[in-house]
Scaffold this motif. Structure first.
Motif, PDB file in Angstrom:
ATOM      1  N   LYS A  47      39.963  15.290 -31.228  1.00 51.12           N
ATOM      2  CA  LYS A  47      40.028  14.558 -29.948  1.00 51.12           C
ATOM      3  C   LYS A  47      41.385  14.811 -29.307  1.00 51.12           C
ATOM      4  CE  LYS A  47      36.234  12.097 -31.130  1.00 51.12           C
ATOM      5  NZ  LYS A  47      34.946  12.228 -30.473  1.00 51.12           N
ATOM      6  N   SER A  48      41.418  14.966 -27.998  1.00 50.01           N
ATOM      7  CA  SER A  48      42.697  15.193 -27.328  1.00 50.01           C
ATOM      8  C   SER A  48      42.653  14.639 -25.900  1.00 50.01           C
ATOM      9  CB  SER A  48      43.006  16.699 -27.293  1.00 50.01           C
ATOM     10  OG  SER A  48      43.977  16.970 -26.307  1.00 50.01           O
ATOM     11  N   ASP A  49      43.483  13.598 -25.672  1.00 47.01           N
ATOM     12  CA  ASP A  49      43.561  13.024 -24.318  1.00 47.01           C
ATOM     13  C   ASP A  49      44.022  14.059 -23.310  1.00 47.01           C
ATOM     14  OD1 ASP A  49      42.782  10.341 -24.633  1.00 47.01           O
ATOM     15  OD2 ASP A  49      44.662   9.935 -25.677  1.00 47.01           O
ATOM     16  N   SER A  50      45.022  14.876 -23.728  1.00 44.77           N
ATOM     17  CA  SER A  50      45.588  15.804 -22.741  1.00 44.77           C
ATOM     18  C   SER A  50      44.554  16.876 -22.369  1.00 44.77           C
ATOM     19  CB  SER A  50      46.882  16.427 -23.255  1.00 44.77           C
ATOM     20  OG  SER A  50      46.622  17.204 -24.398  1.00 44.77           O
ATOM     21  N   MET A  51      43.760  17.323 -23.326  1.00 42.94           N
ATOM     22  CA  MET A  51      42.725  18.310 -22.992  1.00 42.94           C
ATOM     23  C   MET A  51      41.631  17.676 -22.125  1.00 42.94           C
ATOM     24  SD  MET A  51      43.403  21.277 -23.794  1.00 42.94           S
ATOM     25  CE  MET A  51      44.491  22.267 -24.793  1.00 42.94           C
ATOM     26  N   ALA A  52      41.304  16.393 -22.396  1.00 45.75           N
ATOM     27  CA  ALA A  52      40.288  15.718 -21.572  1.00 45.75           C
ATOM     28  C   ALA A  52      40.783  15.582 -20.136  1.00 45.75           C
ATOM     29  CB  ALA A  52      39.958  14.356 -22.164  1.00 45.75           C
TER      30      ALA A  52
END
Ligand code: HEM
Length: 313
Positions: free
Chosen positions: A171-176
């Protein structure tokens, strides 16, 4: 109804009549020269009332699919790049669908059904890994002939790939956030970001089967507890156990994914060397760090601590 809907509704007389009422004038005289030739072909066929399609075409919307290749230059190598990119997106979707099905099966304790889906996902990932061989036939000079046309387009913005990574547990906030402003995409990406992963569900199953008993803090399992749980699976269970098969099929998938990443890295190095990526990263250096990532890390780490000697089964 939009102008491009001719791609989807040309075989339906009622919908086509409405389309013709709204857009028929665009197909008259000089204005039709601005339309894609496929639109004109389909419009003409529908206008003549003739069904020019076969069931083969209808079943998989082959004509729509084959009308979606629009390279930006006349360079022949760009068509290969374009088609391989599109094929990869379809395969990412296939892997994602199978992983999603496996996740559902695990929720209801059906480990073997999950392994069945994961097996297909891993095989599709192997196929994805082999597609780099086609791109490796494009020389650096051929690639440079159309690279500028990509602008800032980069696989780093493939939302299907990113949703797959999220579904597997990375999971990655920055990629989302890269998709946060994209209508029709952001919702699916964020839903997947916040959903439990297939690995979470596999660990839930180990817990319910009594193999993962302690080591949870604030709802998170400690990595030691996870490594020990997988060691217990491998020590005490052989190929006749559904948990053993689940562990090995998850490993097949993680292995195939890492091969895809490593082969991408090699391909990029041979094609653009150390040039920066179109998506804004340093390129090869960035990809090398990404290639070090492993899905289901404790499954890999369990290998280092499995005791020597014959297993208990
Ligand atoms: C010669 C062809 C290619 C080159 C030179 C290339 C180069 C790169 C580079 C430099 C990056 C790092 C991000 C950036 O700054 O752009 C990247 C990322 C990526 N590329 Fe490619 N690429 C190629 C083909 C493809 C194709 C056909 C796909 C399939 C859709 C693809 C999928 C990806 C993905 C998913 C990432 C993100 C990886 C991650 O998040 O770890 N690439 N690529």
């Amino acid at each position: 109804m939009a102008l491009h809907d001719i791609l989807f509704l040309h075989a339906d007389p009622e919908l086509f009549a409405e389309y013709d009422r709204r857009f028929g004038d665009r197909y008259e005289g000089h204005s039709r020269t601005h339309l894609p030739s496929r639109f004109v072909e389909l419009y003409e066929a529908a206008k003549n009332g003739g069904r020019t399609r076969t069931e083969y075409i209808d079943y998989q919307s082959i004509d729509v699919l084959l009308s979606l290749q629009r390279p930006h230059t006349a360079h022949p190598a760009e068509m290969s790049f374009y088609l391989v990119g599109q094929a990869k997106e379809l395969l990412f979707k296939l892997v994602y669908e199978e992983v999603s099905a496996a996740r559902l099966a695990l929720v209801v304790d059906e480990a073997d059904n999950a392994s069945w889906n994961l097996r297909r996902a891993a095989t599709a990932l192997d196929l994805l890994a082999r597609t780099w061989d086609v791109l490796a036939t494009i020389s650096p000079a051929e690639f440079n002939a159309f690279r500028e046309q990509l602008g800032s387009a980069s696989g780093i913005d493939s939302y299907m790939y990113r949703m797959l990574e999220f579904a597997l547990g990375r999971k990655s906030d920055s990629m989302a956030r890269r998709h946060a402003e994209v209508p029709g995409v952001a919702e699916s990406v964020y839903r997947e970001l916040h959903r439990s992963s297939v690995y979470d569900e596999a660990l839930g199953l180990l817990h319910r089967r009594g193999l993962l008993t302690d080591g949870a803090e604030a709802g998170e399992w400690h990595p030691d507890a996870l490594r020990q749980a997988w060691v217990r699976v491998y020590e005490a269970h052989g190929p006749s156990s559904d948990l053993f098969r689940l562990g090995e099929t998850l490993m097949d998938l993680a292995h195939a994914f890492s091969r895809w990443r490593s082969l991408h890295l090699l391909l990029v190095e041979r094609t653009i060397g150390n040039k920066h990526g179109t998506g804004g990263t340093t390129g090869v250096d960035w990809l090398r760090r990404s290639a070090d990532h492993r899905f289901f890390p404790e499954l890999w780490e369990a290998r280092s601590i499995l005791p020597m000697g014959a297993p208990l089964w």
